[in-house]
Scaffold this active site. Sequence first.
Site, PDB file in Angstrom:
ATOM      1  N   LYS A 163      46.374  48.034  36.027  1.00 22.21           N
ATOM      2  CA  LYS A 163      45.805  46.529  37.363  1.00 22.21           C
ATOM      3  C   LYS A 163      47.146  45.609  37.228  1.00 22.21           C
ATOM      4  CE  LYS A 163      40.680  46.799  37.656  1.00 22.21           C
ATOM      5  NZ  LYS A 163      39.222  46.178  36.918  1.00 22.21           N
TER       6      LYS A 163
HETATM    7  O1  G3P Z   1      36.146  46.492  38.257  1.00 24.19           O
HETATM    8  C1  G3P Z   1      35.428  45.349  38.421  1.00 24.19           C
HETATM    9  C2  G3P Z   1      34.442  45.330  37.914  1.00 24.19           C
HETATM   10  O2  G3P Z   1      34.445  45.477  36.540  1.00 24.19           O
HETATM   11  C3  G3P Z   1      33.679  42.944  38.072  1.00 24.19           C
HETATM   12  O3  G3P Z   1      32.825  43.444  37.826  1.00 24.19           O
HETATM   13  O4  G3P Z   1      30.170  42.598  37.300  1.00 24.19           O
HETATM   14  O5  G3P Z   1      32.132  41.348  36.949  1.00 24.19           O
HETATM   15  O6  G3P Z   1      32.136  41.407  39.257  1.00 24.19           O
HETATM   16  P1  G3P Z   1      31.756  41.866  38.171  1.00 24.19           P
END
Ligand code: G3P
Length: 214
Positions: free
Chosen positions: A83
Amino acid sequence: MKFFLDTANLAEIKEVAGWGILDGVTTNPSLCAKENMAFEDLVKEICRYCPGPVSVECVSARAAEIVPEARKLAALSSNIAVKIPIGLEGLKATRVLSQEGIMINTTLIFSPSQALLAAKAGSRFVSPFIGRLDDISQEGMEVIEQILAIFDNYSFETEVIVASIRHPRHVVDAALLGAHIATIPYSVIDKLVKHPLTDIGIEKFLKDWGKVKK
Ligand code: G3P
């Protein structure tokens, strides 16, 4: 549609792998920080349980540092996707690394133009974060629709990973749009299978089964 699990938790990965629907895993530094394990050991373990792509994030800022860091991460297992956050330095590194055959997942995508640049640089995946767009009153799913249309217009092979998913409706909407992949937290993937009418139906059939002459 491929299902990735958005977690670095081994118990969750083992559990969902056992359901037979796990196509990959995505991690990020915040998810890895929740686990009580040395980073490289954790990544190797995740790769043992998940045969599909396992995304692991680079933390360097300059292309000259991203490239060696990504090579080191990719060497941990053959199914690693590195990533790299979108940006000019990340794009430079993506071009070099993708030409070496390393899978890149360009992350922290919030606009179609960012996704277009990542695809042109040779990224294997792009990760638009829809929940975080919804959080600031923008339409995350609109960004998915636009990215899919652009990739289709030019036949890019880059796959769209719908990320930052918060609820089952996000998964269904992403599937209706034809998104290639949804990366789903355990708390949401667990809810996809549930429906109260299914529970009521099972209970009634079991009760009636008791009345059937055997
Ligand atoms: O894959 C990306 C994810 O982990 C982000 O999620 O819920 O932190 O916005 P969030």
